[in-house]
Write a protein that holds these residues in place. Structure first.
Motif, mmCIF file in Angstrom:
data_model
loop_
_atom_site.group_PDB
_atom_site.id
_atom_site.type_symbol
_atom_site.label_atom_id
_atom_site.label_comp_id
_atom_site.label_asym_id
_atom_site.label_seq_id
_atom_site.Cartn_x
_atom_site.Cartn_y
_atom_site.Cartn_z
ATOM 1 N N SER A 142 5.910 -5.074 9.276
ATOM 2 C CA SER A 142 6.373 -4.675 10.611
ATOM 3 C C SER A 142 6.013 -3.235 10.932
ATOM 4 C CB SER A 142 7.900 -4.856 10.710
ATOM 5 O OG SER A 142 8.250 -6.216 10.555
ATOM 6 N N GLY A 143 5.317 -2.578 9.994
ATOM 7 C CA GLY A 143 4.860 -1.215 10.238
ATOM 8 C C GLY A 143 5.660 -0.127 9.572
ATOM 9 N N ASN A 144 6.630 -0.488 8.728
ATOM 10 C CA ASN A 144 7.448 0.510 8.060
ATOM 11 C C ASN A 144 6.688 1.052 6.850
ATOM 12 O OD1 ASN A 144 9.486 1.734 6.305
ATOM 13 N ND2 ASN A 144 10.972 0.887 7.748
ATOM 14 N N GLN A 145 6.230 2.293 6.946
ATOM 15 C CA GLN A 145 5.393 2.880 5.893
ATOM 16 C C GLN A 145 6.187 3.145 4.611
ATOM 17 O OE1 GLN A 145 3.771 6.244 8.130
ATOM 18 N NE2 GLN A 145 1.826 5.155 8.292
ATOM 19 N N THR A 146 7.457 3.482 4.766
ATOM 20 C CA THR A 146 8.285 3.673 3.575
ATOM 21 C C THR A 146 8.418 2.372 2.809
ATOM 22 O OG1 THR A 146 9.526 5.468 4.610
ATOM 23 C CG2 THR A 146 10.546 4.393 2.720
ATOM 24 N N ALA A 147 8.583 1.283 3.532
ATOM 25 C CA ALA A 147 8.679 -0.027 2.885
ATOM 26 C C ALA A 147 7.398 -0.365 2.140
ATOM 27 C CB ALA A 147 8.986 -1.110 3.922
ATOM 28 N N ALA A 148 6.253 0.005 2.704
ATOM 29 C CA ALA A 148 4.977 -0.231 2.016
ATOM 30 C C ALA A 148 4.939 0.538 0.704
ATOM 31 C CB ALA A 148 3.822 0.178 2.918
ATOM 32 N N ALA A 149 5.468 1.768 0.702
ATOM 33 C CA ALA A 149 5.518 2.564 -0.521
ATOM 34 C C ALA A 149 6.450 1.929 -1.543
ATOM 35 C CB ALA A 149 5.973 3.987 -0.195
ATOM 36 N N VAL A 150 7.592 1.449 -1.073
ATOM 37 C CA VAL A 150 8.563 0.800 -1.964
ATOM 38 C C VAL A 150 7.945 -0.448 -2.595
ATOM 39 C CG1 VAL A 150 10.758 -0.448 -2.028
ATOM 40 C CG2 VAL A 150 10.581 1.702 -0.750
ATOM 41 N N GLY A 171 2.017 6.414 -0.045
ATOM 42 C CA GLY A 171 3.480 6.464 -0.036
ATOM 43 C C GLY A 171 4.091 7.621 -0.776
ATOM 44 N N ALA A 172 3.264 8.447 -1.432
ATOM 45 C CA ALA A 172 3.804 9.504 -2.295
ATOM 46 C C ALA A 172 4.706 10.477 -1.542
ATOM 47 C CB ALA A 172 2.662 10.260 -2.972
ATOM 48 N N ALA A 173 4.368 10.772 -0.303
ATOM 49 C CA ALA A 173 5.172 11.722 0.470
ATOM 50 C C ALA A 173 6.364 11.065 1.149
ATOM 51 C CB ALA A 173 4.292 12.402 1.525
ATOM 52 N N LEU A 174 6.455 9.727 1.057
ATOM 53 C CA LEU A 174 7.514 8.998 1.748
ATOM 54 C C LEU A 174 8.618 8.508 0.826
ATOM 55 C CD1 LEU A 174 5.209 6.795 4.007
ATOM 56 C CD2 LEU A 174 6.438 8.867 4.681
ATOM 57 N N PHE A 175 8.267 8.254 -0.434
ATOM 58 C CA PHE A 175 9.201 7.647 -1.378
ATOM 59 C C PHE A 175 8.941 8.280 -2.747
ATOM 60 C CE2 PHE A 175 10.472 3.750 -3.953
ATOM 61 C CZ PHE A 175 11.822 3.857 -3.671
ATOM 62 N N SER A 177 9.587 7.744 -5.787
ATOM 63 C CA SER A 177 9.115 6.910 -6.888
ATOM 64 C C SER A 177 7.638 6.589 -6.756
ATOM 65 C CB SER A 177 9.934 5.614 -6.951
ATOM 66 O OG SER A 177 11.254 5.886 -7.374
ATOM 67 N N ALA A 178 7.123 6.572 -5.511
ATOM 68 C CA ALA A 178 5.694 6.312 -5.323
ATOM 69 C C ALA A 178 4.873 7.443 -5.916
ATOM 70 C CB ALA A 178 5.378 6.134 -3.841
ATOM 71 N N ARG A 179 5.341 8.680 -5.775
ATOM 72 C CA ARG A 179 4.629 9.809 -6.375
ATOM 73 C C ARG A 179 4.667 9.707 -7.899
ATOM 74 N NH1 ARG A 179 3.840 14.382 -3.667
ATOM 75 N NH2 ARG A 179 5.822 14.185 -2.531
ATOM 76 N N ALA A 180 5.844 9.393 -8.436
ATOM 77 C CA ALA A 180 5.959 9.264 -9.889
ATOM 78 C C ALA A 180 5.087 8.134 -10.413
ATOM 79 C CB ALA A 180 7.415 9.040 -10.276
ATOM 80 N N ASP A 181 5.049 7.024 -9.687
ATOM 81 C CA ASP A 181 4.225 5.895 -10.121
ATOM 82 C C ASP A 181 2.745 6.195 -9.969
ATOM 83 O OD1 ASP A 181 6.400 4.425 -10.877
ATOM 84 O OD2 ASP A 181 6.463 3.180 -9.086
ATOM 85 N N LEU A 182 2.379 6.963 -8.953
ATOM 86 C CA LEU A 182 0.993 7.399 -8.832
ATOM 87 C C LEU A 182 0.611 8.250 -10.035
ATOM 88 C CD1 LEU A 182 -1.691 7.803 -7.365
ATOM 89 C CD2 LEU A 182 -0.613 9.699 -6.096
ATOM 90 N N GLY A 183 1.508 9.159 -10.428
ATOM 91 C CA GLY A 183 1.257 9.949 -11.627
ATOM 92 C C GLY A 183 1.078 9.069 -12.844
ATOM 93 N N ASP A 184 1.924 8.057 -12.979
ATOM 94 C CA ASP A 184 1.831 7.130 -14.106
ATOM 95 C C ASP A 184 0.496 6.397 -14.088
ATOM 96 O OD1 ASP A 184 2.621 5.609 -16.335
ATOM 97 O OD2 ASP A 184 3.553 4.074 -15.084
#
Length: 286
Positions: A142-150, A171-175, A177-184
């Protein structure tokens, strides 16, 4: 706060509806919640659904959950669609799962992409991860970018699929955990330096999700105990039980037994059951 708002407060009974709402919002922004509440209550008494909605927000900020529910119900009856999502959040605080889900369903039916995202978190908390992911994906569609990050985070945790990298980056700047998972993901795919930079950025932003993996990177890969201690301490200061545990292990290895005992105990208080055995072994050996 300027003299004009003070004058309006003294003459609240004579204020027009628009003035009441404006004054209430100014007061709420200034953290004068009791005064803001008075303005919004007066607006609600005059029949304003927006006044009821803002009153609900004001009460929720004060953790007066039951009163907030009543105000949101008035707002919803008056046609304020956004109140459904906020109602779900408050019902979560009250432990009313059925009511929370119902509120999110109604928000989704009304076209609010936050509804399925709220439902996703509620379902995941109840252990229904498949339904939670589906709800997050509906919200993302539906266009929710935070949801896409989640959704990307939850998929990474189960699949470790490197093709999720673009979604995690977006999603790193929105959520957090997305930044942490990107790091992982970066560390997993051998990009150690970039992974370190991503996790350090999260730590600088105060994101606890990045602090434990950053500490682990320093301790286990880069062999920089001082930097690891700093990362673990940052996570521990924000209440992360696992950061307390890993900090305790590092302190014990470096001979700080009193410090290790303290952080093992804090980890246990935070629900880290593995720390129980570690503390027992520390006390038996010393």
């Amino acid at each position: 706060m300027d003299e004009d708002i003070e004058e309006r407060l003294r003459n609240m009974a004579q204020l027009r509806l628009d003035d009441l709402l404006e004054a209430g919002c100014e007061l709420a922004e200034a953290s004068r919640l009791a005064d803001a509440e008075s303005c919004f209550r007066q607006a609600m008494r005059l029949g304003s659904a927006d006044g009821a909605f803002n009153l609900g927000n004001c009460l929720a900020e004060q953790e007066r959950w039951t009163e907030a529910v009543d105000a949101y119900d008035v707002a919803i009856a008056g046609g304020v669609a956004d109140a459904r999502l906020n109602l779900g959040i408050v019902l979560h605080e009250l432990g009313d799962l059925a009511g929370e889900i119902r509120a999110y369903q109604q928000a989704e039916a009304g076209g609010d992409s936050g509804g399925p995202l709220g439902m996703a978190f509620a379902l995941r908390e109840q252990g229904d991860r498949e339904a939670a992911l589906a709800a997050a994906q509906r919200s993302a569609a539906s266009g929710n970018q935070t949801a896409a990050a989640v959704a990307a985070c939850w998929q990474w945790c189960t699949s470790h699929d490197p093709s999720l990298e673009p979604d995690l980056r977006a999603g790193a700047a929105l959520f957090p955990s997305a930044r942490a998972d990107l790091g992982d993901l970066l560390l997993t795919t051998g990009r150690i330096e970039e992974g370190r930079q991503v996790l350090e950025a999260g730590m600088k932003l105060g994101e606890v999700e990045s602090m434990l993996p950053l500490g682990n990177l320093y301790a286990d890969v880069l062999h920089d105990d001082a930097a690891a201690v700093a990362a673990y301490r940052a996570g521990a200061a924000l209440g992360d039980a696992h950061s307390h545990h890993n900090l305790a292990v590092l302190l014990e290895q470096n001979g700080d037994l009193a410090g290790a005992e303290h952080h093992y105990r804090r980890a246990i208080e935070g629900g880290d059951t593995l720390a129980i055995r570690a503390l027992r072994e520390l006390l038996e050996e010393n």
